[in-house]
Design a protein around this motif. Structure first.
Motif, short mmCIF file in Angstrom:
data_model
loop_
_atom_site.label_atom_id
_atom_site.label_comp_id
_atom_site.label_asym_id
_atom_site.label_seq_id
_atom_site.Cartn_x
_atom_site.Cartn_y
_atom_site.Cartn_z
N ALA A 180 10.93 40.24 -28.93
CA ALA A 180 10.25 40.08 -27.64
C ALA A 180 10.67 41.13 -26.62
CB ALA A 180 10.48 38.67 -27.09
N ASN A 207 5.96 37.53 -29.84
CA ASN A 207 5.24 36.27 -29.62
C ASN A 207 3.77 36.55 -29.38
OD1 ASN A 207 7.33 34.17 -29.66
ND2 ASN A 207 8.14 35.17 -27.83
N ASP A 242 4.56 33.69 -24.09
CA ASP A 242 5.72 34.47 -23.66
C ASP A 242 5.51 34.83 -22.21
OD1 ASP A 242 7.74 36.40 -23.18
OD2 ASP A 242 7.85 36.81 -25.34
N HIS A 247 9.45 32.94 -25.19
CA HIS A 247 10.37 34.06 -25.00
C HIS A 247 11.81 33.65 -25.29
CE1 HIS A 247 11.26 38.07 -23.47
NE2 HIS A 247 12.28 37.57 -22.81
#
Length: 448
Positions: A124, A196, A200, A419
Motif C-alpha cells: 500500500a 488494495n 484504502d 490500509h
C-alpha cells in the motif's frame, strides 16, 4: 519487539513503517517473517528513527536515516563476527518511498557491489503520490490543503515540491530512469507490490498499484478472479477481473424513488458525522498539522546542519547518473477518501501513452506487464478509462513498469480500513485477511 536475531544469518531484511507510524505497526509482519525464517537464516531490522512525527520531515531525510540504520547495523554485526551478504527491503505505505530513496543512496555508495539485493516489497505504498486525479480548479481544494498540512512529506506526497532545485518533485526524480534510485531498484532480484483495490483511505489503488487506470471502481459490474489458494483476498494478477453481462431491468419511477430514499437513509449516519463531528476533527487536524510542521521544520534545520546525529553530506550524492496522532490520521483519511477520481475523456491522450483497456499484469513468470492485452478466456477486456493523472505521473508509471514489478491486487472485505488491515497493523481478528496477504508474500514471493 522480539524477533530474535542470530549471529549466523547472512541475509538482512529491513522493514520500514509509514506516515505517523512506528515499529509496532510492523510487529505482526516481523513475527510472520520470523515464524517462516529462523534466526539462523534471516536477520530482521525494523527501522525506528522515523517514528511518529519524524515522518513529517520528508522522504529524503527518512531515507537517509534508514540508510544510516542499515550501515550501522551491518557494522555492528561485522564487529560481532557476522557477515551480511544479502539484503531485502520492505516498505509499508510511506515507508515504501523511504525505502526506495534509501536503496538509491546505498547503490550510489557501492553497497550492492558487496551485498546482493534480493527482495524489494511494498504494501500500500503511494508510488505516484497521493494527489487525487481531478480536473478543474474547484476540484483541487483537497490537493492544495493536504499538501500543506504534513510539512515536507506532505509537499512531496502531493508532488508540489521542487526537489533540490531540479524543477521536479522528488517522486518524479525517484522514478527518473537515469536516477540512482531506479538504478538501485533494478538490481533487486525481485520487486513485488501489494495494493488494495478498495477501502484504502490513505492511498488508493492507482498509486499503490502503479497504474494509469482503475478497473475496480464498480465491483458490481465485474467478476473478480482470485488466486488459487488465496480465495477472497488475493486477486489473480494474470487476470484480476472479467466483465459481466448486466441484467436488462426496466426500472419504474417507483423503483427509482425507493432506491433513492434507501441510498439517502443509508448515508444518513455519514452525513450526520460530516455535519456534527468532521468540523471539530478538521480543526484538530489543522492545529496539529501546524504544530507538527513547526517541529518538523526545526528538525529539518538540525538535520541539515548535522546536529541531529547524522551527517547529511554523507548521503548528498548526485541524484542522476547522467546529470493526537490516531485522531488526526483518521480525519486525514476521511477527507482523503471523500475525494472522487476523474478520468480523461475518450480520445484524449496523455503524454506517455493512450489509456490502457485493462490493468497491467505483473512482470514475472506469471505474465509480462503490458499496456494493451489480448482477450482473456473469460471474454473481451472491459474498457477502463484512463485516470486524469498529471503528465509526470504517466511518465512515472512507465518508468516504474519498465523496471518490472510483480503486482498483487488485494481485496479486503471485513473492514473498511484496508490500509491498516493489509499488513495487520494491529493484531486483531478483524484484520485476519491481512494475514492471508502476509502468508502469500512469505510463501510465494519472498526469496530467503
Amino acid at each position: 519487539m522480539d524477533t530474535r536475531n542470530s549471529h549466523e544469518a547472512e541475509h538482512l531484511c529491513v522493514l520500514v513503517h509509514g506516515l505517523w507510524g512506528n515499529p509496532n505497526h510492523l510487529e505482526v509482519m516481523a513475527k510472520s517473517l520470523r515464524a517462516k525464517h529462523p534466526e539462523q537464516s534471516l536477520h530482521i531490522l525494523v527501522a525506528k528513527r522515523n517514528s511518529g512525527s519524524f515522518t513529517y520531515d520528508g522522504i529524503e531525510r527518512g531515507g537517509e536515516r534508514v540508510c544510516q540504520e542499515i550501515e550501522e547495523e551491518i557494522e555492528k554485526l561485522a564487529k560481532a563476527g557476522q557477515e551480511i551478504k544479502r539484503l531485502s527491503m520492505v516498505g509499508y505505505s510511506l515507508g515504501g518511498l523511504v525505502a526506495r530513496y534509501a536503496v538509491g543512496l546505498l547503490d550510489s555508495k557501492g553497497f550492492f557491489e558487496k551485498i546482493k539485493p534480493v527482495n524489494f516489497t511494498t504494501f500500500a505504498s503511494p508510488h505516484l503520490g497521493v494527489r487525487t486525479p481531478l480536473r478543474g480548479w474547484h476540484n483541487h481544494i483537497w490537493n492544495v490543503l493536504g499538501a500543506r498540512t504534513l510539512s515536507a512529506s506532505g509537499r512531496q506526497l502531493f508532488t508540489i515540491d521542487n526537489f533540490r532545485d531540479t524543477g521536479k518533485p522528488l517522486l518524479e526524480i525517484l522514478a527518473d530512469p537515469e536516477s540512482i534510485f531506479i538504478k538501485g531498484l533494478a538490481k533487486f532480484e525481485r520487486r513485488t507490490l501489494y495494493t488494495n483495490i478498495i477501502n484504502d483511505r490513505s492511498a488508493v489503488y492507482y498509486t499503490t498499484g502503479i497504474s494509469r487506470n482503475d478497473p475496480f471502481t464498480n465491483l458490481d459490474k465485474i467478476k473478480v478472479n482470485y488466486l488459487k489458494g488465496y480465495d477472497d483476498v488475493i486477486l489473480d494478477p494474470a487476470c484480476p477481473v472479467a466483465s459481466t453481462e448486466p441484467e436488462q431491468v426496466v426500472a419504474t419511477y417507483y423503483d427509482t424513488l425507493v432506491r433513492s430514499s434507501q441510498t439517502t437513509l443509508g448515508r444518513l449516519p455519514f452525513l450526520l458525522a460530516m455535519v456534527f463531528f468532521i468540523p471539530f476533527g478538521v480543526v484538530a487536524f489543522l492545529v496539529n498539522a501546524g504544530v507538527q510542521s513547526i517541529r518538523s521544520n526545526r528538525r529539518i534545520r538540525l538535520h541539515e546542519t548535522g546536529l541531529a546525529g547524522i551527517q547529511p553530506s554523507n548521503y548528498r550524492v548526485p541524484l542522476l547518473i547522467n546529470g493526537m496522532r490516531e485522531a488526526v490520521e483518521d480525519v486525514y483519511e476521511n477527507l482523503n477518501s471523500a475525494q472522487s477520481n476523474e478520468y480523461l475523456a475518450n480520445g484524449i491522450d496523455e503524454e506517455a501513452e493512450p489509456g490502457s483497456p485493462v490493468l497491467e499484469r505483473p512482470q514475472s513468470s506469471h505474465a509480462v506487464s503490458k499496456l494493451n492485452l489480448e482477450e482473456e478466456k473469460t471474454g473481451p477486456a472491459q474498457e477502463v478509462p484512463t485516470l486524469a493523472l498529471a503528465d509526470y505521473q504517466f511518465r512515472m508509471v512507465q518508468a516504474l513498469d519498465d523496471v518490472g514489478w510483480r503486482k498483487y491486487p488485494v481485496y479486503i472485505h471485513k473492514v473498511r480500513h484496508s490500509h491498516a488491515a493489509i499488513i495487520v497493523r494491529v493484531d486483531k481478528e478483524s484484520f485476519d485477511e491481512g494475514r492471508v496477504v502476509l502468508k502469500h508474500w512469505l510463501e510465494e514471493e519472498f526469496i530467503a
